[in-house]
Design a protein around this motif. Sequence first.
Motif, PDB file in Angstrom:
ATOM      1  N   UNK A 367       0.933  -1.195   0.157  1.00 24.25           N
ATOM      2  CA  UNK A 367      -0.146   0.188  -0.150  1.00 24.25           C
ATOM      3  C   UNK A 367       0.871   1.248   0.160  1.00 24.25           C
ATOM      4  N   UNK A 368       2.087   1.227   0.614  1.00 20.43           N
ATOM      5  CA  UNK A 368       2.806   2.372   0.717  1.00 20.43           C
ATOM      6  C   UNK A 368       3.494   2.664  -0.519  1.00 20.43           C
ATOM      7  N   UNK A 437      -6.582  -3.080   8.259  1.00 20.69           N
ATOM      8  CA  UNK A 437      -7.840  -3.232   7.555  1.00 20.69           C
ATOM      9  C   UNK A 437      -7.689  -2.246   6.242  1.00 20.69           C
ATOM     10  N   UNK A 438      -6.640  -1.750   6.114  1.00 19.38           N
ATOM     11  CA  UNK A 438      -6.534  -0.700   4.860  1.00 19.38           C
ATOM     12  C   UNK A 438      -6.562  -1.505   3.689  1.00 19.38           C
ATOM     13  N   UNK A 439      -7.096  -1.232   2.471  1.00 21.56           N
ATOM     14  CA  UNK A 439      -7.246  -1.812   1.310  1.00 21.56           C
ATOM     15  C   UNK A 439      -6.538  -0.676   0.231  1.00 21.56           C
ATOM     16  N   UNK A 441      -8.449   0.160  -2.288  1.00 22.39           N
ATOM     17  CA  UNK A 441      -9.365   1.241  -2.532  1.00 22.39           C
ATOM     18  C   UNK A 441      -9.295   2.447  -1.251  1.00 22.39           C
ATOM     19  N   UNK A 442      -8.790   2.018  -0.009  1.00 20.69           N
ATOM     20  CA  UNK A 442      -8.571   3.222   0.653  1.00 20.69           C
ATOM     21  C   UNK A 442      -7.447   4.060   0.295  1.00 20.69           C
ATOM     22  N   UNK A 443      -6.353   3.449  -0.198  1.00 16.38           N
ATOM     23  CA  UNK A 443      -5.220   4.166  -0.604  1.00 16.38           C
ATOM     24  C   UNK A 443      -5.654   5.054  -1.828  1.00 16.38           C
ATOM     25  N   UNK A 444      -6.282   4.587  -2.704  1.00 14.90           N
ATOM     26  CA  UNK A 444      -7.027   5.334  -3.881  1.00 14.90           C
ATOM     27  C   UNK A 444      -7.621   6.480  -3.533  1.00 14.90           C
TER      28      UNK A 444
END
Length: 456
Positions: A367-368, A437-439, A441-444
Amino acid sequence: MTDDVLDLAAARAQAYQAGLRERRVAADAGAAELHALIGGPLPDGPTDPAAAVTALADALDAGSVATAGPRYFGFVVGGAMPATIAADWLTSGVDINAGGYVLGPAASVVEQVASTWLLDVLGLPADASVGFTTGAMMANFTGLAAARHHVLAKSGWDVEQDGLQGAPRVHVVVGAERHVSIESALRLLGLGHGTVHEVAADEQGRMRPDALRDVLAGCDGPTIVCTQVGNVNSGAFDPVGEICELAHARDAWVHVDGAFGLWAAASPALRHLVDGVERADSWTTDAHKWLNVPYDSGLAIVAHPDAHRAPMRLSASYLVHELDGQRDNSDYVPEMSRRARGLPVWAALRTLGRSGIADLVERCCAHARRFAVSLNAIEGVEILNDVVLNQVVVRFGDSDDVSRRVIAAAQAEGTCWFGGTVWRGVAAARISVSNWSTTEADVDRSVDAIRAALSA
Ligand SMILES: *Cc1c(COP(=O)(O)O)cnc(C)c1O
């Protein structure tokens, strides 16, 4: 009645959890509103427990930053997985005193088992000892207390009995990018933070081995080297294997602050970042950050259990030590009566298993990298660090003011939250991904919010 208030608390906590994914990340209420909800003079008489707990739940609902949610990227905080919250509820529900075996064998055995699992998954020596502390700050304190004992004992000085007055000078060597909690631990230990030898760092914030060699050449006698895996801004790793080699050649103790970065050791894909870390003498890590257990959970790990216990163990006529040879948890932390904070750690390790832990760490790092790639594609955004772990340092626009303005605007808008820092003299944003729980979609969604803040 008791059941009612426990059910009420559980229901409110569950409702909060259920809303985490969509709630605004920043807190809604400030101090004035919170005082109105839970302040005022001490009541003269009792309050109905359900009413009191409801008031607290209301205050928490209004006055919490959603650090436990999927789009909080400030500091390095992690979240709390459901199984670890459940274990934490049991910890309070049973109210077990985890200080000694005699007070509650279950808390002793849980920490014993979790210790073995931790050393295994982190690739540290199986005979190291583990203390379950309140956080990495106290884990640094505990590891450095063991270090202080060990290096002075080798010089024939008993620091536990005689203190530091008149003791041989202890040389403490730290990297230029050490965490502030190292300084705090040194202060509490009477070693001082103003007398350290500082070793220069490279452009990613890593301790430079050539500079360490020069510094060590000037240290005669008891020496402690504090190194770091996981720079709080860049996520960079000191070359810990090389540092151990240089330090041990001079009989120095090596303490590793790996509050979040040590978890790279649990991933086959990232283990190379901490190559040689198992050769150090003491390690700090947090469970309440990347292992995603509720707060109040750090780990102090020491390769020399006698040095670990020497400054911590208490003796009194009424204390029974190691009943039947079993572990007394308080021997490994600066506490007596204490919370059974091993339970949520055990629950995290048991439910994730080896592969689940590696997956949690690798997912956050992916994610990073996604953040870095997406942000880098935006005009006027620059990534300032090598994204080797879960940390991204970002500059917006062409002046410190622009970066500060974008950070403040994004925080106020509330889709996500990340903080500011100064990296190599430049104001920047610091994005840390450490929540289970980060996905993608959360990053986007967060990148979209940042893009909007930038163009506003
Ligand atoms: C967070 C952190 C600490 C302090 O940890 P707490 O758990 O907040 O006490 C120490 N060192 C590093 C590198 C950290 O990131």
